[in-house]
Design an enzyme around this catalytic site. Structure first.
Site: not given
Length: 515
Positions: A43, A225
């Site tokens: 990420d 998320e």
């Protein structure tokens, strides 16, 4: 953060770095997409612009090519096209892994970490506590700060600053809010398993008060998320504005596995109210999936978040170019995973509906090296191979399908390998088929066909395609629809062709730039 891990999965102790040789450049390492020199990357975190420099932090394993030892890697750029890797910014330790989050310029020095003359750069990240911690098994929000523009970092001694005693509370995105409700920091994070975006406010980034909760809504087939929340004008009109809530989900994406969805609505400083909620609650209704608003309709655009502190109200996002279904198996060398191209996002009203438009920050810029151009011309039924090779290139193509059944392109072709981009005229569907794209057998979930509805505009289809060593990013109708997919072709698979099925199609224009 990522979906395969929980706080309990954080390492009890940090692994010692192995003796790693400097990896050789393999044929899949991108030229236009950021990768760390070695080891694992996922990420994007803490995207922030400061004094002419773009800072990209990211989930990183400093010690290996598999997920683990989560720390914040760091890279910088002056133009969003050329990146320079920096030392690891915030490292995991025996008590906590450093999961995803954001970074802000504390210009008012609300934290007291800096001075009026030296405002601190503050990272808000998720502490994933290991078994060695008194908070073992929890995820909570913590701070670190830098007084030298991100080169060195100090963890706040009062961490964590927000603890809900939850095992799945993560991925804080923080911004400064000015509105009728007041002026303060706002955090949007997730209770991942509950599929909720939770909002808090703070005057100093240290003490937080709950504002509201959004969700579950729309796609709920996996954990939520990496949220984001920002405001944009519609068609550039400052009097017509909407708030955009980004929620990434894994699994349960439109193409399978990981994906990002978005909601449009209003935020009054306390509550986000969506105008685009199709379903609410945790009930699954896969028949409605195509009704939801997706950031990307491919398999490999996840955990996308935006930069803070950009001038002129611009909003630029970067995503992780991979999918948790097979991220740990991709056939690369001493590195694993890449970032997407940065995308400038805006809102546009199309046929009465407001949608998100995404335009890649062009890595070629204004230069035009080695370009190839063809058209306008009629497309006879069949495949027309073009006298140009394209492994790393931008392709701009415009079709007028007319009465043909389909039109499209063949990219990264050679021998039995090819990646197909096909527009089905009757269905109004654009397909990206990577089943024969090269090395597709490393995981059973990798061979796939991605689809997105793309209405013609005045009878025409416009495509901008970015090819890199291991990826295809497609922007249709000036960014109203996107498909991002990894591909792993042979180095020699660089042929390019256009095709039509049936009579009546025209190639209005095609240009290959950077080939």
């Amino acid at each position: 953060m990522n979906s395969i891990s929980t706080a309990a999965a954080a390492p009890a102790a940090v692994a010692a770095p192995a003796a790693l040789a400097v990896p050789t450049t393999d044929r899949f390492r991108p030229e236009w997409h950021y990768t760390s020199e070695r080891n694992w990357l996922n990420d994007p975190n803490g995207l922030v612009y400061l004094n002419g420099t773009y800072h990209l932090f990211y989930q990183h394993n400093p010690f290996g090519t598999d997920w683990g030892n989560m720390s914040w890697g760091h890279a910088t750029s002056r133009d969003l096209a050329h990146w320079e890797e920096q030392p690891v910014a915030i490292a995991c330790d025996e008590h906590e892994a450093i999961f995803s989050g954001s970074a802000v310029i504390d210009a008012r020095n609300t934290t007291g970490f800096g001075t009026a003359g030296t405002p601190p750069l503050v990272a808000i990240y998720t502490s994933a506590y290991s078994d060695a911690s008194p908070r073992a098994g929890r995820q909570a929000q913590s701070l670190a700060y830098s007084l030298d523009e991100g080169l060195t970092w100090t963890k706040y001694q009062g961490n964590p600053v927000l603890d809900r005693a939850s095992a799945d509370f993560r991925d804080p995105k923080v911004f400064w809010y000015d509105g009728a409700a007041g002026s303060y920091w706002v955090m949007v994070a997730v209770e991942a398993v509950q599929r909720q975006a939770v909002l808090y406010k703070s005057a100093d980034l240290k003490t937080w008060e709950h504002l509201s909760t959004f969700g579950p809504a729309n796609a709920t087939g996996g954990v939520w998320e990496c949220p984001d929340l920002f405001e944009l004008p519609v068609d550039g009109n400052p009097e017509d504005r909407k708030w955009v809530l980004i929620v990434n989900i894994n699994p349960g994406g439109i193409a399978g596995g990981s994906a990002g969805q978005y909601f449009l609505g209003a935020f009054d400083g306390v509550t986000f109210r969506s105008e685009q909620t199709v379903t609410e609650g945790l009930q699954r209704d896969d028949s409605r999936m195509r009704d939801y608003s997706w950031l990307d309709w491919g398999r490999d655009y996840y955990a996308a978040v935006s930069f803070s502190n950009l001038p002129d109200g611009r909003r630029i996002m970067i995503g992780w170019m991979n999918n948790w279904d097979y991220a740990g198996s991709t056939p690369t060398g001493g590195w694993r995973s890449a970032m997407s191209l940065p995308r400038e996002v805006s809102l546009a009203r199309v046929n009465g509906k407001v949608v998100l438009r995404q335009v890649a920050i062009d890595p070629i810029g204004k230069s035009d090296p080695g370009s190839f151009r063809v058209g306008p011309q009629r497309l006879a039924p069949g495949v027309l191979e073009l006298p140009v090779t394209a492994a790393v290139a931008r392709i701009d193509a415009e079709f007028e399908p007319g009465t043909a059944g389909s039109v499209g392109l063949v990219v990264r072709a050679g021998g039995a390998e090819r990646t197909l981009l096909t527009y089905d005229v009757a269905e109004g569907i654009l397909r990206l088929d990577r089943r024969e794209s090269g090395d597709a057998g490393f995981h059973e979930a990798f061979p796939s066909v991605e689809t997105v509805a793309v209405p013609l505009q005045e009878g025409r289809l416009r495509l901008r395609i970015y090819l890199d060593r291991c990826s295809v990013e497609v922007f249709a109708q000036d960014g109203l629809a996107t498909i991002t997919d990894l591909v792993f072709p042979a180095e020699a698979s660089t042929a390019l062709a256009v095709f039509a099925e049936g009579e009546g199609a025209h190639l209005v224009a095609l240009a290959v730039v950077g080939c």
